[in-house]
Design a protein around this motif. Sequence first.
Motif, PDB file in Angstrom:
ATOM      1  N   THR A  89       0.058   6.927 -10.112  1.00 47.11           N
ATOM      2  CA  THR A  89      -0.926   5.912 -10.497  1.00 47.11           C
ATOM      3  C   THR A  89      -1.356   6.108 -11.947  1.00 47.11           C
ATOM      4  N   LEU A 124      -7.668   6.496  -2.467  1.00 53.25           N
ATOM      5  CA  LEU A 124      -6.306   6.172  -2.042  1.00 53.25           C
ATOM      6  C   LEU A 124      -6.007   6.755  -0.668  1.00 53.25           C
ATOM      7  N   ARG A 141      -0.603  -4.834  -1.241  1.00 50.82           N
ATOM      8  CA  ARG A 141      -0.773  -3.889  -2.361  1.00 50.82           C
ATOM      9  C   ARG A 141      -2.000  -4.223  -3.201  1.00 50.82           C
ATOM     10  N   GLN A 142      -2.159  -5.498  -3.547  1.00 54.85           N
ATOM     11  CA  GLN A 142      -3.299  -5.879  -4.373  1.00 54.85           C
ATOM     12  C   GLN A 142      -4.610  -5.668  -3.640  1.00 54.85           C
ATOM     13  N   LEU A 145      -5.417  -2.012  -3.932  1.00 57.76           N
ATOM     14  CA  LEU A 145      -5.881  -1.643  -5.270  1.00 57.76           C
ATOM     15  C   LEU A 145      -7.294  -2.135  -5.532  1.00 57.76           C
ATOM     16  N   ASP A 146      -7.627  -3.324  -5.046  1.00 58.98           N
ATOM     17  CA  ASP A 146      -8.992  -3.837  -5.222  1.00 58.98           C
ATOM     18  C   ASP A 146     -10.003  -2.962  -4.488  1.00 58.98           C
ATOM     19  N   ARG A 149     -10.377   0.313  -6.469  1.00 57.40           N
ATOM     20  CA  ARG A 149     -11.150   0.122  -7.701  1.00 57.40           C
ATOM     21  C   ARG A 149     -12.636  -0.042  -7.399  1.00 57.40           C
ATOM     22  N   ASP A 165      -9.330  -0.976 -14.273  1.00 58.06           N
ATOM     23  CA  ASP A 165      -8.164  -1.341 -13.482  1.00 58.06           C
ATOM     24  C   ASP A 165      -7.525  -0.083 -12.901  1.00 58.06           C
ATOM     25  N   VAL A 166      -6.870  -0.280 -11.734  1.00 61.11           N
ATOM     26  CA  VAL A 166      -6.103   0.784 -11.081  1.00 61.11           C
ATOM     27  C   VAL A 166      -4.738   0.199 -10.738  1.00 61.11           C
ATOM     28  N   ARG A 167      -3.683   0.903 -11.090  1.00 57.08           N
ATOM     29  CA  ARG A 167      -2.327   0.413 -10.829  1.00 57.08           C
ATOM     30  C   ARG A 167      -1.466   1.526 -10.234  1.00 57.08           C
ATOM     31  N   LEU A 168      -0.482   1.081  -9.420  1.00 58.42           N
ATOM     32  CA  LEU A 168       0.512   2.001  -8.867  1.00 58.42           C
ATOM     33  C   LEU A 168       1.780   1.880  -9.703  1.00 58.42           C
TER      34      LEU A 168
END
Length: 300
Positions: A89, A124, A141-142, A145-146, A149, A165-168
């Motif tokens: 991440t 997570l 997935r989104q 992530l929401d 966050r 923001d948080v991303r994989l």
Amino acid sequence: MNRLASILLGLLVALGLASTMFFVVDQRQYAVVFALGEIKEVVSRPGLHFKLPPPFQNVQYFDNRILTIDTADVDRFITSEKLNVQIDTFVKWRIADPRQFYVSVGGSELIASDRLQRSLRDSLNNEVAKKTVTDVISGKRQELLDSVRAKMNEDAKQIGAEVIDVRLKRVDFAPEVSERVFDRMQSERKRVANERRATGAAESEKIRADADRQRDVLIAEAYRDAQQVKGEGDAKASALFADAFGRNPEFAGFYRSLEAYRNSFRGRGSDVMVLDPSSDFFRYFRAPGGQSAAPAARAK
């Protein structure tokens, strides 16, 4: 001369003291003004600002840009299917409240990053445990992530930060389950391939049966049309023969006798036929005067 030197020395001291009473705030920074060790003011407006000289007041600067947490470590998590996945991440965050940031982590970005990473792993772990592998990779997935966050933002507010923001970056199976998952994927692909082959074979048989049926129909229709044309031809031929025979009955009799001779003597080989020469069968073998051409006749 002594007086002039004193004046110059005083001016230099005044200039040095004045330089400690002004500070510049860059547009990429926050400035926190401390008075005797306590926070007196937070300056976020860029430009030239005034303060008391040290040790009465001093200034500490903090970055107000968006910062990134992107480490080389890959964390393991367990999905709702009890499968181990490895997730890499990165996080975008910023300092939202410099006063709280200084009070909570002493103004250290390193300490703040460490606390945010712990919050990321906890969030997570909780969210991935509710999802399947498909959900983590693409399906939800989104949504995951929401949720992560939002949870991280609650923790970040306690240290005066904000998670943008948080991303994989990558989601992989753990090595011990990769082979099992690949075997299952291969079996599924084989099942789909066999199903499609069976469907294709069924469609092929259906098409072939339809083609055979159309061929039989075409042959039957062609035979019917041929027989119809042949029947019409025979009818016309019979009509022509009848018309010709009606005009000359004697010729008709002669023609029929020739046909009878041809059918009787065809392919007989060494067979012997003994007939009366005076029979009507040999009528056209006789002389024009009606006498027999020979006392006895043998026909082969």
